[in-house]
Design a protein around this motif. Structure first.
Motif, PDB file in Angstrom:
ATOM      1  N   LEU A  74       0.803  -1.222   0.000  1.00  0.00           N
ATOM      2  CA  LEU A  74       0.000   0.000   0.000  1.00  0.00           C
ATOM      3  C   LEU A  74       0.841   1.279   0.000  1.00  0.00           C
ATOM      4  O   LEU A  74       0.546   2.210  -0.778  1.00  0.00           O
ATOM      5  N   GLU A  89       0.365   4.022  -2.837  1.00  0.00           N
ATOM      6  CA  GLU A  89      -0.112   5.372  -2.515  1.00  0.00           C
ATOM      7  C   GLU A  89       0.910   6.427  -2.931  1.00  0.00           C
ATOM      8  O   GLU A  89       0.540   7.511  -3.408  1.00  0.00           O
ATOM      9  N   ARG A  93       0.560   6.741  -6.587  1.00  0.00           N
ATOM     10  CA  ARG A  93      -0.640   7.506  -6.915  1.00  0.00           C
ATOM     11  C   ARG A  93      -0.407   8.998  -6.697  1.00  0.00           C
ATOM     12  O   ARG A  93      -0.838   9.831  -7.510  1.00  0.00           O
ATOM     13  N   THR A  94       0.270   9.331  -5.601  1.00  0.00           N
ATOM     14  CA  THR A  94       0.569  10.743  -5.332  1.00  0.00           C
ATOM     15  C   THR A  94       1.442  11.335  -6.433  1.00  0.00           C
ATOM     16  O   THR A  94       1.210  12.462  -6.912  1.00  0.00           O
ATOM     17  N   ARG A 114      -3.475   6.016 -13.157  1.00  0.00           N
ATOM     18  CA  ARG A 114      -3.914   6.327 -11.793  1.00  0.00           C
ATOM     19  C   ARG A 114      -5.205   5.581 -11.435  1.00  0.00           C
ATOM     20  O   ARG A 114      -5.373   5.129 -10.304  1.00  0.00           O
ATOM     21  N   ASP A 149      -5.809   3.215  -8.302  1.00  0.00           N
ATOM     22  CA  ASP A 149      -6.944   3.424  -7.392  1.00  0.00           C
ATOM     23  C   ASP A 149      -7.730   2.129  -7.200  1.00  0.00           C
ATOM     24  O   ASP A 149      -8.110   1.766  -6.079  1.00  0.00           O
ATOM     25  N   ILE A 197      -5.701  -0.275  -5.050  1.00  0.00           N
ATOM     26  CA  ILE A 197      -5.713   0.129  -3.632  1.00  0.00           C
ATOM     27  C   ILE A 197      -7.067  -0.195  -2.998  1.00  0.00           C
ATOM     28  O   ILE A 197      -7.141  -0.702  -1.878  1.00  0.00           O
ATOM     29  N   ASP A 198      -8.159   0.101  -3.734  1.00  0.00           N
ATOM     30  CA  ASP A 198      -9.499  -0.201  -3.211  1.00  0.00           C
ATOM     31  C   ASP A 198      -9.660  -1.696  -2.954  1.00  0.00           C
ATOM     32  O   ASP A 198     -10.218  -2.117  -1.921  1.00  0.00           O
ATOM     33  N   GLU A 223      -7.673  -2.667   0.157  1.00  0.00           N
ATOM     34  CA  GLU A 223      -8.323  -2.197   1.386  1.00  0.00           C
ATOM     35  C   GLU A 223      -9.566  -3.025   1.706  1.00  0.00           C
ATOM     36  O   GLU A 223      -9.858  -3.305   2.870  1.00  0.00           O
TER      37      GLU A 223
END
Length: 653
Positions: free
Chosen positions: A172, A176, A179-180, A465, A469, A472-473, A476
């Motif tokens: 993660l 992240e 993604r940033t 991206r 996303d 990551i979803d 999570e």
């Protein structure tokens, strides 16, 4: 278990009525028992043992004999609102039992509740047999081991899933961060694109004759942008397919290596093992039947001795040493057979009984050896079958990987062709655009190209991206399930701990119970110079099938003291008959309590206590009464009179 535990407070009927026909030496009788102690009082040959056998029959035991001169008999037990019936019938020289007894499986009761003279728990102590094997016999250790394996597999799967979640969680921060970084790049591209579009709008080339060329140029630029986007997509798909192919090839190598280590199974070996298992099962069944027949024969001969044991009548006084007494003594040396009427010397029958007991013990040992061989064969067959199953599954997986590799290679070839075609198309478009450019219009064209390139790059970054996303979803969401997985793992771990310690706990409880009750009774009974009797639980390496494993051993320890107080260790063979009998009874009581036999059958039967003096018998009965709902004891008249606890007496059977 603390002394005085009142097991009789359970939901057990307060009375039981037994009706008997042709069991042992009984023609017909009916007896009612109540909670607590019932003493069967009388001289020898008064059918006390036969009544105990009738109780055992009604409760489900096979250790009951049919009256010698009868072809059928029965025992009926009315217990609360239920009636339990057991019939015995003579067929072709054997006794066949039928009916609906109290117990479906009498093993626990035969071992630890029906404590007649031939009871295996009492005999095991007297002979110095393996007490651990006896106490653990009712425990299905194979079923426990199988259950342990199932929970271990569940735990491994949960551990793998949790480990996978840990790996995902570790990913993660990188995702992240990526993604940033993409968000920053997208914002920068958006700013650059906005600036490029403003510059393009500000540029005013008012050349009417170029409008048609401008329209065609813009169309080609748009087509170029779309083609480049499509090319980028194809390149991404090519990279994905290559990664998938590499992963499949690695997996294929692993599966091939695994397949080489497995065997498809030797059907000849399987057939041989199955045939040996069938043979061993048949041998075991024959031995079990022979053991049962030997036990019935032993009981019959013991009953023959009990029922015809001579008891001197009152006509013989202290001064009577004449012909009548001589005649009685002479008669006591022989026994009349019920079936043929012939007279057989008593010592000959006793010798025969001992021989039968020896043969029965040999058969039990043979059966134990066959059981070990059976376990070994079944384990080997199971390993072969598991190996065959895994081989087939691995082969199917290898075939599936090959098919998937073929499909992906075909897609990769098609995508490669698409990439080459798109590359050629882009070259053609760029040539066309170069031809459309003029000196006057070149600045505008450059701006168009810049805008198109920025739009293309922005679209690619936004798509990347979105993929991050989504990833990551998904991570999570999967991490949200971790707490449930951890709870399940804790439950499985707790269950594993319980299963792994269950056998050990039963052994520990049995040893603790025996030692506690033995200490309590020795203190009450007061045997001279007998300080302590206890079981020492140790670990020994034994062979189990083809493996050597550690297993508990119950070693009976005895400590005596000399007249001057010096302690020394003794052996079971040096105990008096009274001391051995008490030790055997206490061992049976420990088994009765550790296996909660009182929850299965609320009766305990005691017989053949003559080796213990009357005062000590009374104390043993009083001690046992605290743990048994229904305690039925067969005693001689003089021993019965010494019993102090509140009890009922049955003297007319």
């Amino acid at each position: 278990m603390e002394p005085g535990l009142d097991t009789k407070q359970r939901d057990i009927p307060g009375a039981a009525t037994l009706s008997v026909d042709n069991i042992g030496g009984i023609d017909e009788t009916e007896v009612t028992f109540h909670h607590g102690v019932t003493v069967l009082s009388g001289r020898n040959a008064t059918n006390r043992t036969s009544l105990l056998q009738a109780i055992m029959a009604a409760l489900g035991s096979e250790q009951a004999s049919l009256k010698a001169d009868a072809d059928e008999g029965q025992a009926v037990l009315e217990f609360g609102d239920e009636t339990y019936r057991r019939t015995l019938e003579r067929r072709g020289g054997t006794i066949v039992t039928d009916g609906d007894p109290y117990l479906d499986d009498p093993e626990l009761a035969d071992l630890f509740a029906f404590l007649l003279e031939t009871n295996e728990a009492r005999q095991a102590v007297a002979r110095g047999d393996d007490l651990r094997e006896l106490i653990m016999r009712p425990v299905d250790t194979n079923a426990i081991k199988a259950e342990i394996e199932q929970y271990e597999q569940q735990k491994r799967e949960l551990d793998e899933r949790l480990s996978e979640l840990d790996d995902l969680e570790n990913r993660l921060p990188d995702l992240e961060a990526k993604r940033t970084r993409l968000t920053d790049e997208i914002e920068s591209l958006q700013a650059d694109l906005e600036e490029a579009r403003e510059e393009l709008e500000e540029t005013n080339v008012d050349v009417e004759q170029r409008r048609e060329e401008e329209s065609e140029l813009e169309e080609k630029l748009a087509e170029l942008r779309d083609t480049r986007s499509e090319l980028e997509t194809v390149r991404d798909r090519i990279e994905t397919e290559r990664e998938s192919i590499e992963a499949l090839e690695d997996e294929r190598d692993e599966v091939e290596a695994r397949l080489e280590s497995l065997s498809s199974g030797d059907e000849t070996e399987v057939s041989r093992l199955e045939a040996e298992i069938d043979t061993l099962q048949a041998e075991k069944a024959e031995l079990s039947q022979e053991i049962s027949q030997l036990q019935s024969t032993i009981q019959f001969n013991e009953q023959l001795l009990d029922e015809q044991e001579s008891v001197l009548p009152d006509v013989a006084t202290e001064d009577d040493d004449g012909p009548v007494t001589d005649q009685l003594l002479a008669d006591s040396e022989s026994v009349t057979c019920w079936t043929c009427g012939s007279s057989v010397p008593r010592d000959q029958i006793e010798t025969t009984i001992e021989q039968l007991r020896s043969v029965r013990q040999e058969r039990i040992e043979e059966r134990s050896e066959i059981s070990s061989e059976l376990d070994e064969r079944r384990e080997t067959l199971s390993e072969i079958n598991e190996n065959k199953t895994e081989y087939r599954q691995t082969q199917r997986r290898l075939d599936s990987i090959d098919d998937e590799l073929d499909r992906r290679q075909d897609r990769l070839d098609d995508l490669t062709d698409d990439r080459e075609a798109l590359t050629d198309e882009i070259d053609d478009l760029e040539t066309t655009i170069d031809d459309l450019e003029t000196d006057d219009y070149s600045g505008v064209l450059d701006q168009h190209k810049e805008v198109n390139q920025l739009e293309f790059e922005l679209e690619r970054k936004e798509r990347e991206r979105e993929e991050i996303d989504d990833e990551i979803d998904e991570i999570e969401q999967r991490l949200d399930d971790r707490s449930n997985l951890q709870e399940r793992r804790e439950d499985v771990t707790d269950e594993l701990t319980d299963l792994r310690t269950r056998i050990d706990q039963i052994e520990a409880d049995a040893v603790e119970g025996f030692n506690e009750h033995m200490e309590n009774l020795l203190e009450v009974l007061g045997y001279d110079n007998l300080d302590r009797i206890w079981i020492d639980r140790t670990r020994r390496e034994v062979r189990e099938g083809r493996r050597k494993v550690e297993r508990s051993s119950f070693d009976l320890k005895i400590v005596r003291s000399t007249d001057d107080g010096a302690a020394y260790e003794d052996t079971i063979g040096h105990l008096s008959e009274s001391e051995r009998e008490v030790t055997g009874l206490v061992f049976a009581l420990a088994g009765y309590l550790v296996h909660d036999v009182y929850e299965t059958v609320p009766f305990m039967l005691l017989d053949s206590l003559e080796a213990i003096d009357a005062e000590r018998i009374a104390k043993v009965v009083e001690y046992f009464e605290s743990y048994v709902p229904y305690l039925v004891v067969a005693l001689l008249d003089e021993d019965a009179q010494a019993v102090d606890v509140e009890h009922e007496v049955v003297s007319d059977i």
